[in-house]
Design a protein around this motif. Structure first.
Motif, PDB file in Angstrom:
ATOM      1  N   PHE A  85    -128.464 -57.232   6.068  1.00  0.00           N
ATOM      2  CA  PHE A  85    -129.642 -57.770   6.735  1.00  0.00           C
ATOM      3  C   PHE A  85    -130.215 -56.820   7.790  1.00  0.00           C
ATOM      4  N   ALA A  86    -129.489 -55.738   8.080  1.00  0.00           N
ATOM      5  CA  ALA A  86    -130.031 -54.733   9.008  1.00  0.00           C
ATOM      6  C   ALA A  86    -130.967 -53.761   8.302  1.00  0.00           C
ATOM      7  N   ASN A  87    -131.090 -53.887   6.975  1.00  0.00           N
ATOM      8  CA  ASN A  87    -131.924 -52.954   6.227  1.00  0.00           C
ATOM      9  C   ASN A  87    -133.397 -53.035   6.647  1.00  0.00           C
ATOM     10  N   ASN A  88    -134.008 -51.860   6.731  1.00  0.00           N
ATOM     11  CA  ASN A  88    -135.448 -51.712   6.996  1.00  0.00           C
ATOM     12  C   ASN A  88    -135.846 -52.231   8.381  1.00  0.00           C
ATOM     13  N   ARG A  89    -134.899 -52.126   9.328  1.00  0.00           N
ATOM     14  CA  ARG A  89    -135.233 -52.448  10.716  1.00  0.00           C
ATOM     15  C   ARG A  89    -135.168 -51.175  11.545  1.00  0.00           C
ATOM     16  N   ASP A  90    -136.275 -50.875  12.216  1.00  0.00           N
ATOM     17  CA  ASP A  90    -136.399 -49.618  12.978  1.00  0.00           C
ATOM     18  C   ASP A  90    -136.172 -48.410  12.081  1.00  0.00           C
ATOM     19  N   GLY A  91    -136.584 -48.509  10.829  1.00  0.00           N
ATOM     20  CA  GLY A  91    -136.501 -47.374   9.903  1.00  0.00           C
ATOM     21  C   GLY A  91    -135.132 -47.126   9.315  1.00  0.00           C
ATOM     22  N   LEU A  92    -134.168 -48.044   9.543  1.00  0.00           N
ATOM     23  CA  LEU A  92    -132.804 -47.867   9.029  1.00  0.00           C
ATOM     24  C   LEU A  92    -132.684 -48.468   7.634  1.00  0.00           C
ATOM     25  N   LEU A  93    -132.211 -47.666   6.674  1.00  0.00           N
ATOM     26  CA  LEU A  93    -131.971 -48.121   5.308  1.00  0.00           C
ATOM     27  C   LEU A  93    -130.458 -48.294   5.113  1.00  0.00           C
ATOM     28  N   THR A  94    -130.079 -49.405   4.540  1.00  0.00           N
ATOM     29  CA  THR A  94    -128.650 -49.671   4.383  1.00  0.00           C
ATOM     30  C   THR A  94    -128.329 -50.094   2.953  1.00  0.00           C
ATOM     31  N   CYS A  95    -127.063 -49.934   2.583  1.00  0.00           N
ATOM     32  CA  CYS A  95    -126.528 -50.485   1.337  1.00  0.00           C
ATOM     33  C   CYS A  95    -125.006 -50.545   1.459  1.00  0.00           C
ATOM     34  N   ALA A  96    -124.393 -51.318   0.588  1.00  0.00           N
ATOM     35  CA  ALA A  96    -122.934 -51.502   0.628  1.00  0.00           C
ATOM     36  C   ALA A  96    -122.350 -51.260  -0.748  1.00  0.00           C
ATOM     37  N   LEU A  97    -121.203 -50.619  -0.788  1.00  0.00           N
ATOM     38  CA  LEU A  97    -120.511 -50.328  -2.043  1.00  0.00           C
ATOM     39  C   LEU A  97    -119.223 -51.148  -2.104  1.00  0.00           C
ATOM     40  N   ARG A  98    -119.096 -51.934  -3.170  1.00  0.00           N
ATOM     41  CA  ARG A  98    -117.932 -52.806  -3.346  1.00  0.00           C
ATOM     42  C   ARG A  98    -116.983 -52.191  -4.381  1.00  0.00           C
ATOM     43  N   SER A  99    -116.012 -51.474  -3.923  1.00  0.00           N
ATOM     44  CA  SER A  99    -115.043 -50.856  -4.837  1.00  0.00           C
ATOM     45  C   SER A  99    -113.894 -51.824  -5.102  1.00  0.00           C
ATOM     46  N   SER A 100    -113.313 -51.709  -6.297  1.00  0.00           N
ATOM     47  CA  SER A 100    -112.259 -52.644  -6.713  1.00  0.00           C
ATOM     48  C   SER A 100    -110.912 -51.930  -6.798  1.00  0.00           C
ATOM     49  N   ILE A 101    -109.958 -52.365  -5.998  1.00  0.00           N
ATOM     50  CA  ILE A 101    -108.573 -51.863  -5.957  1.00  0.00           C
ATOM     51  C   ILE A 101    -108.546 -50.339  -5.984  1.00  0.00           C
ATOM     52  N   VAL A 102    -108.802 -49.743  -4.855  1.00  0.00           N
ATOM     53  CA  VAL A 102    -108.867 -48.287  -4.738  1.00  0.00           C
ATOM     54  C   VAL A 102    -107.451 -47.711  -4.663  1.00  0.00           C
ATOM     55  N   PHE A 103    -107.224 -46.625  -5.370  1.00  0.00           N
ATOM     56  CA  PHE A 103    -105.941 -45.923  -5.341  1.00  0.00           C
ATOM     57  C   PHE A 103    -106.210 -44.427  -5.352  1.00  0.00           C
ATOM     58  N   GLY A 104    -105.183 -43.661  -5.024  1.00  0.00           N
ATOM     59  CA  GLY A 104    -105.323 -42.206  -5.053  1.00  0.00           C
ATOM     60  C   GLY A 104    -104.404 -41.541  -4.056  1.00  0.00           C
ATOM     61  N   PRO A 105    -104.440 -40.209  -3.971  1.00  0.00           N
ATOM     62  CA  PRO A 105    -103.606 -39.496  -2.998  1.00  0.00           C
ATOM     63  C   PRO A 105    -103.914 -39.943  -1.574  1.00  0.00           C
ATOM     64  N   GLY A 106    -102.865 -40.222  -0.814  1.00  0.00           N
ATOM     65  CA  GLY A 106    -103.046 -40.663   0.558  1.00  0.00           C
ATOM     66  C   GLY A 106    -103.299 -42.144   0.703  1.00  0.00           C
ATOM     67  N   ASP A 107    -103.186 -42.899  -0.389  1.00  0.00           N
ATOM     68  CA  ASP A 107    -103.377 -44.348  -0.337  1.00  0.00           C
ATOM     69  C   ASP A 107    -102.433 -44.961   0.702  1.00  0.00           C
ATOM     70  N   THR A 108    -102.960 -45.843   1.526  1.00  0.00           N
ATOM     71  CA  THR A 108    -102.147 -46.482   2.572  1.00  0.00           C
ATOM     72  C   THR A 108    -101.929 -47.967   2.309  1.00  0.00           C
ATOM     73  N   GLU A 109    -102.461 -48.477   1.212  1.00  0.00           N
ATOM     74  CA  GLU A 109    -102.345 -49.913   0.972  1.00  0.00           C
ATOM     75  C   GLU A 109    -101.719 -50.229  -0.383  1.00  0.00           C
TER      76      GLU A 109
END
Length: 564
Positions: free
Chosen positions: A175-199
């Motif tokens: 909901f902060a998108n397009n306020r005072d010129g700020l563009l926003t978006c969100a990325l929903r990743s599913s079960i992230v894994f890889g080197p250095g994983d902490t979870e």
């Protein structure tokens, strides 16, 4: 003609990675620097930057001035304003390593932190804010998700407060998108894994070390989407570029990010567990049983006023027993996202990293409790089946002795005399036997085998004296009175011995032999499971005891005596 380095530097875009020392943050920083077109400000909550062998790219970039490190607490807005001033993009990775039972602190970091980041970006003139969200914001475990897309509605209730806070933070970013010129978006990743994983992967490793990784929750047929950390980093960079080229389709939107290859959850887990040289899951547990155990543990902790630290385990149980796959067509169409590392290659790279990490941490061999109880010697090797040949021979020999003394029909003295007679005849006969019979070597028993060293006799005498003195001290303390615990221990032990001798010594010895060759071995295999079950049982007893004590009537207070 070579390009002027000053002009090249002036073409670099400046970005800030908030949470740049977290699991996904490190991957994003590394990818941005390897692309060569970014100047990266790494911001995190650690006071100072600690580099390790995996931070060579960042170390070189800091030396050349293409990267810098900044201490930022997202609860302090001025710090965020200072680090984001003059940057074009802010990648907000969210908070990591939070104490899940301290909900007030989590709220301040996740929700209030998101408000501060949005406000600071608007104040410092940042054009693009990309938030690293999670697919958990549409999942509560009550219903399977099959090929879900961005039209999925958020559940009314979540299995953990942390997920609820992340939903609130994502909503604020949107909901902060397009306020005072700020563009926003969100990325929903599913079960992230890889080197250095902490979870995710460390949680599996802890399960494997605890012995719980051998259990499958549910049928084991549920499908899930997983995402390699490098692909999540790539998606963030794609989103930053798409906010310029496809702003109307990206700004203010959420996008699911996966490796685009759903697999069976337990096949994936088995591959990781086996790749790290632990037994693969094989025993299936009903989902209702696991849910009941977690609910019981959570209730116990709440009764004790300790809060709940089973959120991670509960979330894993939901993921492990539910189908959860997502459609990434929107990310492919509007962000231009496709995975840069396949699932198969991702698993290989991740296993290589964690194998090296585990080799460094597992330098010492930890002895089991059963091994320590048995003295860590030959007896332990026999009873714990370390050498199956010796264990079988020992078990057979003890059973022969048992049947000789208790089923021969003779008295104990006559059985002992007959056994000594047979032993003497065999010993004498072996001396006259040839060294080889039908090609088999006949081993002679040298006379020194029957000698007892002075040190062994001294040790035996010392042990007898220690046991005797210990018993004398025990009886002395009994004669003084007052130590009821010691009285019950000694009296109970003597009464148990009396029952054994009066009932059936043969049955006791048979039970003892069978117990020795099975119980210690089983205990060593399931030591941690038995420990945790015992702990749960003791916690339940403690709660019941406290409830009983609370409900007991208080004794009437006696009137104070009056002194005249």
């Amino acid at each position: 003609m070579e390009e002027d380095p000053v002009n090249v530097d002036s073409q670099l875009k400046t970005c800030v990675v908030l949470g740049g020392r977290g699991f996904i943050g490190r991957s994003l920083v590394s990818r941005l620097l390897r692309l060569g077109s970014w100047t990266v400000r790494v911001a995190d909550s650690a006071q100072t930057l600690h580099l390790d062998e995996y931070d060579s790219v960042l170390e070189d970039a800091i030396s050349s001035g293409r990267a810098s490190y900044h201490y930022v607490d997202v609860r302090d807005k001025p710090q965020i304003v200072e680090v984001t001033e003059g940057s074009d993009v802010v990648f907000y990775m969210g908070a990591a390593d939070l104490r899940s039972h301290d909900y007030f602190d989590c709220y301040k970091v996740i929700v209030q932190g998101a408000r501060n980041v949005i406000s600071a970006c608007r104040e410092s003139g940042v054009r693009k804010l990309i938030y690293n969200s999670t697919a958990d914001v549409v999942f509560d475990g009550s219903q399977p998700i099959c090929d879900g897309d961005e039209s999925l509605s958020r559940p009314l209730k979540f299995p953990s407060m942390l997920t609820d806070f992340k939903v609130q933070a994502e909503g604020l970013i949107k909901f902060a998108n397009n306020r005072d010129g700020l563009l926003t978006c969100a990325l929903r990743s599913s079960i992230v894994f890889g080197p250095g994983d902490t979870e995710f992967v460390p949680f599996l490793v802890n399960l494997a070390k605890s012995g719980y990784a051998k259990f499958i929750i549910g049928s084991g047929e549920n499908m899930s989407d997983f995402t390699y950390s490098e692909n999540v980093s790539h998606a963030h960079i794609c989103a930053a570029e798409a906010l310029d080229s496809h702003m109307e389709f990206v700004a203010g939107k959420e996008f699911f990010i996966t490796n685009l290859k759903p697999v069976r959850f337990w096949d994936f887990v088995s591959h990781i567990v086996e790749g790290l040289e632990y037994p693969r899951p094989s025993i299936k547990l009903p989902v209702r049983l696991v849910s009941f155990v977690f609910s019981l543990l959570k209730w116990i902790q709440e009764q004790e006023g300790l809060g709940s630290n089973y959120d991670t385990a509960h979330q894993f149980a939901l993921l492990a027993s539910s189908t959860r796959t997502f459609n990434c067509n929107a990310a492919k169409k509007h962000l231009g996202y496709t995975p840069v590392v396949t699932l198969e290659v991702s698993l290989i790279l991740m296993l290589q990293w964690f194998s090296r990490d585990l080799e460094k941490s597992d330098d010492t061999i930890i002895q089991s409790t059963a091994d320590q109880l048995l003295g860590c010697g030959k007896v332990a090797d026999i009873l714990l089946w370390r050498n199956e040949k010796k264990t079988f021979v020992s078990f057979l020999f003890l059973n022969l002795l048992y049947y000789w003394f208790f089923f021969s029909g003779n008295t104990f003295a006559s059985s002992a005399a007959q056994l000594l007679f047979l032993f003497a005849v065999a010993l004498y006969g072996v001396a006259f036997m040839p060294s080889k019979i039908f090609g088999f070597q006949v081993k002679k028993i040298p006379p020194w085998r029957f000698e007892i060293s002075e040190s062994a006799v001294r040790d035996l005498s010392r042990d007898i004296v220690v046991v005797w003195n210990h018993g004398v001290r025990g009886f002395k303390s009994l004669s003084k009175g007052g130590d009821w615990i010691k009285f019950f221990k000694i009296a109970g032990s003597l009464y148990l011995l009396k029952l054994i001798l009066t009932r059936s010594l043969a049955a006791f010895l048979f039970t003892g032999i069978s117990f020795s060759f099975t119980a210690f071995f089983i205990y060593e295999q399931y030591e941690l499971e038995l420990y945790h079950l015992g702990r749960i049982f003791m916690e339940c007893l403690t709660v019941v005891k406290n409830m009983v004590v609370k409900n007991l009537p208080f004794p009437a207070t006696s009137a104070k005596p009056m002194f005249l």
